[in-house]
Scaffold this active site. Sequence first.
Site, PDB file in Angstrom:
ATOM      1  N   ASN A   9       0.880  -1.177   0.000  1.00 39.71           N
ATOM      2  CA  ASN A   9       0.000   0.000   0.000  1.00 39.71           C
ATOM      3  C   ASN A   9       0.909   1.216   0.000  1.00 39.71           C
ATOM      4  OD1 ASN A   9      -1.782   2.079   0.483  1.00 39.71           O
ATOM      5  ND2 ASN A   9      -2.070   1.587   2.645  1.00 39.71           N
ATOM      6  N   TRP A  10       0.982   1.867  -1.148  1.00 40.71           N
ATOM      7  CA  TRP A  10       1.927   2.980  -1.269  1.00 40.71           C
ATOM      8  C   TRP A  10       1.400   4.292  -0.687  1.00 40.71           C
ATOM      9  CZ3 TRP A  10       4.092   2.442  -6.960  1.00 40.71           C
ATOM     10  CH2 TRP A  10       4.880   1.283  -7.024  1.00 40.71           C
ATOM     11  N   LYS A  11       0.142   4.328  -0.338  1.00 45.40           N
ATOM     12  CA  LYS A  11      -0.448   5.571   0.183  1.00 45.40           C
ATOM     13  C   LYS A  11      -0.179   6.702  -0.819  1.00 45.40           C
ATOM     14  CE  LYS A  11       0.562   3.623   4.661  1.00 45.40           C
ATOM     15  NZ  LYS A  11       0.326   3.761   6.067  1.00 45.40           N
ATOM     16  N   HIS A  95      -9.334   1.290   4.835  1.00 49.39           N
ATOM     17  CA  HIS A  95      -8.031   1.460   5.483  1.00 49.39           C
ATOM     18  C   HIS A  95      -8.187   2.436   6.653  1.00 49.39           C
ATOM     19  CE1 HIS A  95      -3.893   2.680   6.190  1.00 49.39           C
ATOM     20  NE2 HIS A  95      -3.555   1.515   5.649  1.00 49.39           N
ATOM     21  N   GLU A  97      -6.520   4.843   7.675  1.00 46.95           N
ATOM     22  CA  GLU A  97      -6.317   6.269   7.360  1.00 46.95           C
ATOM     23  C   GLU A  97      -7.554   6.851   6.687  1.00 46.95           C
ATOM     24  OE1 GLU A  97      -2.623   5.763   5.301  1.00 46.95           O
ATOM     25  OE2 GLU A  97      -1.671   5.209   7.192  1.00 46.95           O
ATOM     26  N   GLU A 167      -5.297  -4.907  10.531  1.00 44.37           N
ATOM     27  CA  GLU A 167      -4.234  -3.933  10.781  1.00 44.37           C
ATOM     28  C   GLU A 167      -4.525  -3.195  12.088  1.00 44.37           C
ATOM     29  OE1 GLU A 167      -2.283  -2.657   6.846  1.00 44.37           O
ATOM     30  OE2 GLU A 167      -4.112  -1.497   7.046  1.00 44.37           O
ATOM     31  N   GLY A 173       2.662   2.181  10.680  1.00 47.47           N
ATOM     32  CA  GLY A 173       3.623   3.278  10.528  1.00 47.47           C
ATOM     33  C   GLY A 173       4.312   3.669  11.819  1.00 47.47           C
ATOM     34  N   SER A 213       3.570  -2.248  10.218  1.00 46.72           N
ATOM     35  CA  SER A 213       5.040  -2.259  10.369  1.00 46.72           C
ATOM     36  C   SER A 213       5.666  -3.614  10.047  1.00 46.72           C
ATOM     37  CB  SER A 213       5.439  -1.795  11.776  1.00 46.72           C
ATOM     38  OG  SER A 213       4.996  -0.469  11.995  1.00 46.72           O
ATOM     39  N   GLY A 234       2.867  -1.127   4.233  1.00 42.55           N
ATOM     40  CA  GLY A 234       2.960   0.277   3.847  1.00 42.55           C
ATOM     41  C   GLY A 234       4.407   0.666   3.576  1.00 42.55           C
ATOM     42  N   GLY A 235       5.066   1.223   4.593  1.00 38.78           N
ATOM     43  CA  GLY A 235       6.406   1.775   4.433  1.00 38.78           C
ATOM     44  C   GLY A 235       7.390   0.834   3.738  1.00 38.78           C
TER      45      GLY A 235
HETATM   46  C1  PEP Z   1      -0.593   0.207   5.932  1.00 36.55           C
HETATM   47  O1  PEP Z   1      -0.646   1.391   5.698  1.00 36.55           O
HETATM   48  O2  PEP Z   1      -1.481  -0.548   5.500  1.00 36.55           O
HETATM   49  C2  PEP Z   1       0.523  -0.292   6.714  1.00 36.55           C
HETATM   50  C3  PEP Z   1       0.457  -1.510   7.201  1.00 36.55           C
HETATM   51  O3  PEP Z   1       1.581   0.569   6.901  1.00 36.55           O
HETATM   52  P1  PEP Z   1       3.009   0.199   7.565  1.00 36.55           P
HETATM   53  O4  PEP Z   1       3.457  -1.111   6.982  1.00 36.55           O
HETATM   54  O5  PEP Z   1       3.896   1.329   7.188  1.00 36.55           O
HETATM   55  O6  PEP Z   1       2.788   0.084   9.047  1.00 36.55           O
END
Ligand code: PEP
Length: 251
Positions: A9-11, A95, A97, A167, A173, A213, A234-235
């Site tokens: 997930n590149w956001k 999600h 966010e 999640e 994050g 994470s 994500g990251g």
């Molecule tokens: C996400 O945004 O779905 C996510 C899991 O982010 P991260 O891996 O950066 O915690």
Amino acid sequence: MRKPFICGNWKMNKTIAQTGQFVADLLPLIAGVKDVDVGFAPPASALAPAVDFLIGTDLLLGAQNVHWKKSGAFTGELSCEMLDEIGCDFVLVGHSERRQYFGETDETVGLRAVAALQAGITPVICIGELLEERDRGEELAVVERQLRAAYENISAQSAANTVVAYEPVWAIGTGRTATADEAQRMHSHIRDVLAKRYRDIVSQQIRILYGGSVKPENVVEIMQGADVDGALVGGASLSAETFASLVRFRV
Ligand code: PEP
């Protein structure tokens, strides 16, 4: 047997050019990996160009959100028909966010999931509790509520075409991950809730991803859970090298 799914997930990251570079860098690094589904969700601007970058590959393309209406006065939104026309395989719905910053509710997450299924797009239904909900010992109830709302209008036949992403919001994050035991305990609860909503045979077909994470240092441990069928990342999905090592978690 559920095939693992490693999903980025590149956001709000990466331009079209950077998306092309990412795909070019990633492909040689995951060549030969056959037993894992691999996908990523770039920003909306890069979706259509990404289809060209993915020609001849098995990579799956996803959007980060979708509206449930077919068309109309919804400034800034995309419909399922539009995502289907582009060639999206999956779409993230709910999600944290989106829930936190854009007012998505359990109800609209359900509407988005149903609309995606009707368009033949796999909804990746994101759920997870806040830190204060976990501190109050409410995490199992919160996740059950989110799941029941998301699946309320999804038939047993369609449910098999959905993916759940658990999640915990406190792990997104933040660098803080659920332990492998915490993740497995929740994933098993999620499968139980789905088995109650449908039947065991249906719940056994639904892939449940863990997100929060996930990185090369913890992916192997997290993936050991019997009900952990992949990761939403994500990251760590923004670098082709790091993402490739997640995809190659078995190697
Ligand atoms: C996400 O945004 O779905 C996510 C899991 O982010 P991260 O891996 O950066 O915690």
